[in-house]
Write an enzyme that holds these catalytic residues in place. Sequence first.
Site, short mmCIF file in Angstrom:
data_model
loop_
_atom_site.label_atom_id
_atom_site.label_comp_id
_atom_site.label_asym_id
_atom_site.label_seq_id
_atom_site.Cartn_x
_atom_site.Cartn_y
_atom_site.Cartn_z
N CYS D 115 0.88 -1.16 0.00
CA CYS D 115 0.00 0.00 0.00
C CYS D 115 0.91 1.20 0.00
O CYS D 115 1.49 1.57 1.02
CB CYS D 115 -0.91 0.00 1.22
SG CYS D 115 -1.85 1.54 1.38
N CYS D 118 -0.68 4.44 2.17
CA CYS D 118 -0.75 4.41 3.62
C CYS D 118 -0.23 3.04 4.05
O CYS D 118 0.96 2.78 3.86
CB CYS D 118 -2.14 4.76 4.17
SG CYS D 118 -3.55 3.94 3.40
N SER D 119 -1.09 2.16 4.57
CA SER D 119 -0.58 0.85 4.97
C SER D 119 -1.70 -0.17 4.97
O SER D 119 -1.77 -1.04 5.85
CB SER D 119 0.06 0.93 6.36
OG SER D 119 1.11 1.87 6.37
N CYS D 120 -2.59 -0.11 3.98
CA CYS D 120 -3.71 -1.03 3.90
C CYS D 120 -3.20 -2.47 3.87
O CYS D 120 -2.24 -2.78 3.17
CB CYS D 120 -4.54 -0.73 2.66
SG CYS D 120 -5.26 0.92 2.68
#
Lengths: 219, 219, 219, 219
Positions: D115, D118-120
């Site tokens: 991701c 962000c940090s999905c």
Amino acid sequence: MTNSIHDMGGMHGFGPVEVEPNEPAFHAPWEGRVFAMQRAMGFTRLWTIDGDRASIETLPPVAYLAASYYERWFLGLEKQVVAHGLVGEDEIAAGRSLRPGRRLNRKLTAADVPGTMTRGNFARPAPGPARFKAGDQVRTANINPVTHTRLPRYARGKTGTVEAVRGCHVFPDSAAIGAGDNPQFLYTVVFSARELWGEAADPSVSVSIEAFEPYLAPA
Amino acid sequence: MTNSIHDMGGMHGFGPVEVEPNEPAFHAPWEGRVFAMQRAMGFTRLWTIDGDRASIETLPPVAYLAASYYERWFLGLEKQVVAHGLVGEDEIAAGRSLRPGRRLNRKLTAADVPGTMTRGNFARPAPGPARFKAGDQVRTANINPVTHTRLPRYARGKTGTVEAVRGCHVFPDSAAIGAGDNPQFLYTVVFSARELWGEAADPSVSVSIEAFEPYLAPA
Amino acid sequence: MAADNHNPHDHAHGSVHGSELSEMQLRVRALETILTEKGYVEPAALDRIVENAETKIGPHIGARIVARAWVDPAFKRRLLADASEAVNSLGYVSPVGSHLIAVENTPKAHHMVVCTLCSCYPWEVLGLPPVWYKSAPYRSRAVIDPKGVLAEFGVTLPPDTEIRIWDSTAETRFLVLPMRPAGTEGWNEEQLAGLVTRDSMVGTGLAKSPAEAPIEVAR
Amino acid sequence: MAADNHNPHDHAHGSVHGSELSEMQLRVRALETILTEKGYVEPAALDRIVENAETKIGPHIGARIVARAWVDPAFKRRLLADASEAVNSLGYVSPVGSHLIAVENTPKAHHMVVCTLCSCYPWEVLGLPPVWYKSAPYRSRAVIDPKGVLAEFGVTLPPDTEIRIWDSTAETRFLVLPMRPAGTEGWNEEQLAGLVTRDSMVGTGLAKSPAEAPIEVAR
């Protein structure tokens, strides 16, 4: 914001990936509390997940980069509760509440927690037919809005192929600014690395993004 | 590096431009010393101006953003003198020299200083005719080298117009990596803001870059 | 110190305050000691470079050039055709090297100069660049939001003015020739030079009107 | 703490050490106090969220799903057709919501998930993401230098393997179905699950070989 430091796909200079063996879920108790507060406040539905993302993306870039992940979440959450009028700047400064809270329509209780372990559903009824189908060639838009978007810089103005139609979903660019769900079809769009990074790129590599219909035009 | 944080044209999130009235040349004496050391070491010709730029561009992004301008110069210079074997890491750590220096072919003296106030000449004899002329439509390359380049990300893969041919110059992409002058024609290439930033951009704005011939292809 | 570096969560670097200053002072002094002990630099030469930067160069040079162009149409033509040649012909400024380019502001077109990749600046004619020119806000926004930047400098142009941004991506350097203010008929070069600000020669400002002129110049 | 934040010149944030930890602890505690006093969150609910994150979710869930797919071709087909439906049909994992997508690694194609914005991460089946997944090095490089990233994880693929990167830019989430290791004929689901690492389900690793298996699983 769209072109802020969070949009780091394709950047150089951050060094090697460092893996921590046997990493715990949280590295300190406060990380867990930040995680939990963020989820509990999300439960109120006063804002959306994209509102949370936008709050973090609009941190000053040096703060964003210098902060750890949960520090970012904390800073983003602090901004959100102030921006939505739930907490005053004076209360943040004082470190305690100075007046009663607003009444919320939804408040997370311990009993609710197991139910929150299922990811929310972002699918919405389709307002019409999908514009594209698997196999279509598409070109991504060159957009640079100052508000939140999920079309990364590296994949703008590029030609790719629709691989799958993922149904109709909440449109983050609208949801983040409080403009409602504005449902849009979502597609997996695949690009060759050479299309994204130029002729020197590895021909065996391809990259896909999940692209909302407004990001796409026929190629 | 090409896609590191220094390449910030078009980024959002850095806030307003803040102007300091009656700003001095240097805000502290050490800034002047850094400026002077950087110029004095540049006089040795052990590296090029693009080598200096690359040294700063490869600072860790958070260090780059957190540092002031002359802090960056200092960090870049420290890296350069170590990378070129002029100073040992141990000497940096000790804060003093631990062995005699290398012999330099050129060392700046006080008497040389007035002569250094003229900007260096980066023009070089042309190896052949220029490929483009004023009025030509060109498309910039999509390149993402891990080494230094002067083609900013926001102007890659874009169509513009050659406005002027600026002669044949040292090619920074080569000079920065010690690959010699490799002279290339330099052009002023103008893009509409709409080409660079999309249809929502202001139609009265255009942006030019100074583009070396290898960055360009006929549109 | 860079205006872009300050936020409540940034307490490393980016500052000339207190202990940070001391740390940089010490590190810079140590590097100068090392370079001097190893015979690479001569402190007297460094002193001279600092003195030159602080006392010899500055926007007063550019202001004289601009004033001359305002009163001497033949010089103005030469300046716009080949600024290096024209400026060197004046004799009273340091040689400016061969890559200076002058661009003329008119009622129809406003020029503004930036260096998105580092901080290239025509220091031979304007002195060392101010912090704002080297800051992330200016470097990032000048190319994508020039009207927003101009507004922060208090400059509002007629809506039909074409705005042209010059990104200094090579060793060419740009001097903006601002428009001569109304009401200055009959003024001599020295008086006119008093109206020419640094910002007006970067394109982030306009030349002063007679009403704004320094007392010793205005009549 | 993010692996990307550490360099000698970064001593703000990004760290769980010493006084930095104390500062974050205090700020987080203050915010929890404010939110609790104002009636927005319930500490018992926060406790429960932390407990769930630490004890209920984790890569063991994904490992069971992968093992089942290895032994049950019909389940594998369902998983690849509609991972949410297939996983929910198992009954023994928390409902995963409706946007889970499984992608299958084969000798010809290797999938890797990132991701960039962000940090999905598919935490319902893999638990909370590790620090490296959330770090700038991984987020920036996975899309432009996937082979370099894989090499840092010790993964070298045959040169003719197609590499496909999935950038999680929407609410769809991706689970990589790694290849079943050779030499595991006749192993049961539980034994096979012991070979399925977190990284193999993100695409930054392969499933363990029997020789690397935990002692209690290997024969």
